[in-house]
Design an enzyme around this catalytic site. Structure first.
Site, PDB file in Angstrom:
ATOM      1  N   GLY A  36      58.071  41.701 -71.351  1.00 25.07           N
ATOM      2  CA  GLY A  36      58.776  41.387 -69.833  1.00 25.07           C
ATOM      3  C   GLY A  36      60.085  41.875 -70.074  1.00 25.07           C
ATOM      4  CG  MET A  83      49.555  45.484 -71.032  1.00 26.83           C
ATOM      5  SD  MET A  83      50.293  47.024 -71.311  1.00 26.83           S
ATOM      6  CE  MET A  83      49.265  47.718 -72.752  1.00 26.83           C
ATOM      7  CG  HIS A  86      53.576  56.149 -68.711  1.00 21.58           C
ATOM      8  ND1 HIS A  86      52.672  55.563 -69.654  1.00 21.58           N
ATOM      9  CD2 HIS A  86      53.661  57.630 -69.505  1.00 21.58           C
ATOM     10  CE1 HIS A  86      52.101  56.398 -70.507  1.00 21.58           C
ATOM     11  NE2 HIS A  86      52.660  57.544 -70.457  1.00 21.58           N
TER      12      HIS A  86
END
Ligand code: GRF
Length: 191
Positions: A11, A90, A109
């Protein structure tokens, strides 16, 4: 803008965005309504709680994609969420989910999505001894790291001595660039 941030682990991007909402580039532009994790053990949940951000867990383990996504949609249904921000989340989302929030789901990404999609993007950059990699912020569809690119930022990898160093340099860029890009997008300065 009212945000829901989805995480699965550490996180650190969520934390950087939350700090930018508190006292940085997203102040007065965005609020975080919810941090949601599919993983009850995600370290980021503790970070969010410590920042007084509401959290929710929808366990994904053992569930079909459609079942999980419908649970999340039900949870979000009574909240007015403008954007869903994925930050180390995920799970691939179903077309039903991405269609429901079309143009409203964003991901970061750690590679150029035209060059490398999926997991282990920093390993890929390290193993190929790239001089530079590209952090990509993009819209999310039902395919992995496939949606329209919103913005990209380079990471200088010249002279990096280890995978850890590659990751450290990349994350430093991610943490600044995600909040900056969201701030621009929400102020109408990006498409
Ligand atoms: C980041 O490298 C992000 O780009 C990728 O997953 C990692 C998540 O890290 N999608 P964190 O959970 O934000 O610390």
């Amino acid at each position: 803008m009212k945000l829901a941030i989805f995480i699965s682990g550490r996180g650190s991007n969520m934390e950087a965005i939350a700090s930018a909402v508190e006292h940085g580039v997203l102040r007065g532009i965005a609020t975080i309504e919810l941090v949601l994790s599919n993983n009850p053990e995600a370290k980021g949940l503790e970070v969010a709680r410590s920042m007084n951000i509401p959290t929710a867990v929808v366990v994904s383990k053992g569930k079909k994609r459609q079942e999980f996504d419908r649970e999340v949609m039900a949870l979000l249904a009574d909240k007015e969420i403008d954007y869903i921000v994925l930050a180390g989340f995920m799970r691939r989302l179903t077309a039903e989910f991405t269609g429901r929030y079309a143009g409203k789901i964003i991901n970061i990404h750690p590679a150029d999505t035209r060059q490398h999609r999926g997991l282990h993007a920093y390993e890929w950059a390290w193993e190929n001894r790239l001089d530079m990699t590209m952090i990509t912020i993009h819209y999310v569809n039902e395919k992995i790291d496939d949606g329209q690119i919103i913005a990209q930022a380079p990471v200088d990898l010249r002279g990096a001595k280890s995978l850890e160093e590659v990751e450290k340099r990349g994350l430093a860029v991610e943490h600044v660039f995600y909040a900056q890009t969201l701030a621009k997008l929400f102020s109408g300065k990006l498409k």
